[in-house]
Design a protein around this motif. Structure first.
Motif, PDB file in Angstrom:
ATOM      1  N   GLU A 180     -41.346  36.023 -59.205  1.00  0.00           N
ATOM      2  CA  GLU A 180     -39.518  35.977 -59.424  1.00  0.00           C
ATOM      3  C   GLU A 180     -39.328  37.313 -58.466  1.00  0.00           C
ATOM      4  O   GLU A 180     -38.288  37.191 -57.613  1.00  0.00           O
ATOM      5  N   ARG A 181     -40.515  38.209 -59.639  1.00  0.00           N
ATOM      6  CA  ARG A 181     -39.941  39.810 -59.067  1.00  0.00           C
ATOM      7  C   ARG A 181     -39.919  39.880 -58.144  1.00  0.00           C
ATOM      8  O   ARG A 181     -39.789  41.080 -56.905  1.00  0.00           O
ATOM      9  N   SER A 211     -37.901  39.137 -54.700  1.00  0.00           N
ATOM     10  CA  SER A 211     -36.669  39.357 -54.844  1.00  0.00           C
ATOM     11  C   SER A 211     -36.726  40.423 -54.431  1.00  0.00           C
ATOM     12  O   SER A 211     -35.781  41.229 -53.973  1.00  0.00           O
ATOM     13  N   VAL A 212     -37.378  41.716 -54.378  1.00  0.00           N
ATOM     14  CA  VAL A 212     -37.746  42.939 -54.262  1.00  0.00           C
ATOM     15  C   VAL A 212     -37.677  42.653 -52.369  1.00  0.00           C
ATOM     16  O   VAL A 212     -37.291  43.276 -51.969  1.00  0.00           O
ATOM     17  N   ARG A 252     -32.500  44.077 -59.421  1.00  0.00           N
ATOM     18  CA  ARG A 252     -32.849  42.848 -60.066  1.00  0.00           C
ATOM     19  C   ARG A 252     -34.477  42.412 -60.260  1.00  0.00           C
ATOM     20  O   ARG A 252     -34.845  42.599 -60.919  1.00  0.00           O
ATOM     21  N   GLY A 253     -35.713  42.759 -59.277  1.00  0.00           N
ATOM     22  CA  GLY A 253     -36.934  42.318 -58.905  1.00  0.00           C
ATOM     23  C   GLY A 253     -37.431  43.764 -59.584  1.00  0.00           C
ATOM     24  O   GLY A 253     -38.461  43.265 -60.083  1.00  0.00           O
ATOM     25  N   CYS A 271     -32.669  39.709 -65.265  1.00  0.00           N
ATOM     26  CA  CYS A 271     -31.932  39.313 -64.073  1.00  0.00           C
ATOM     27  C   CYS A 271     -30.536  38.581 -65.209  1.00  0.00           C
ATOM     28  O   CYS A 271     -30.582  38.058 -66.105  1.00  0.00           O
TER      29      CYS A 271
END
Length: 73
Positions: free
Chosen positions: A20-21, A24-25, A58-59, A64
């Protein structure tokens, strides 16, 4: 005041997985880069830049706030 705000943004336990990180990045930087291109609609470019930076932060932080709030429901 600015230090308190930065602490609030970057504090909190990590609640995102590595995947997820990374997503997101990658998405955040891609959207922010696309927003940097000259466009006729400046407001849309600004909105895309804000969303892209938000996803990248966020990432990078691994936290989050929306996911943390949904876990409490």
């Amino acid at each position: 005041m600015a230090n308190d705000m930065m602490h609030d943004i970057f504090s909190g336990h990590t609640n995102l997985s590595t995947t997820e990180r990374a997503v997101s990045v990658a998405l955040g930087l891609g959207i922010a880069a696309a927003a940097a291109q000259p466009r006729p609609n400046k407001l849309l470019s600004l909105l895309a830049l804000v969303v892209g930076v938000g996803l990248a932060v966020r990432g990078a932080t691994g936290h989050c706030a929306v996911k943390a709030a949904s876990e409490h429901l």
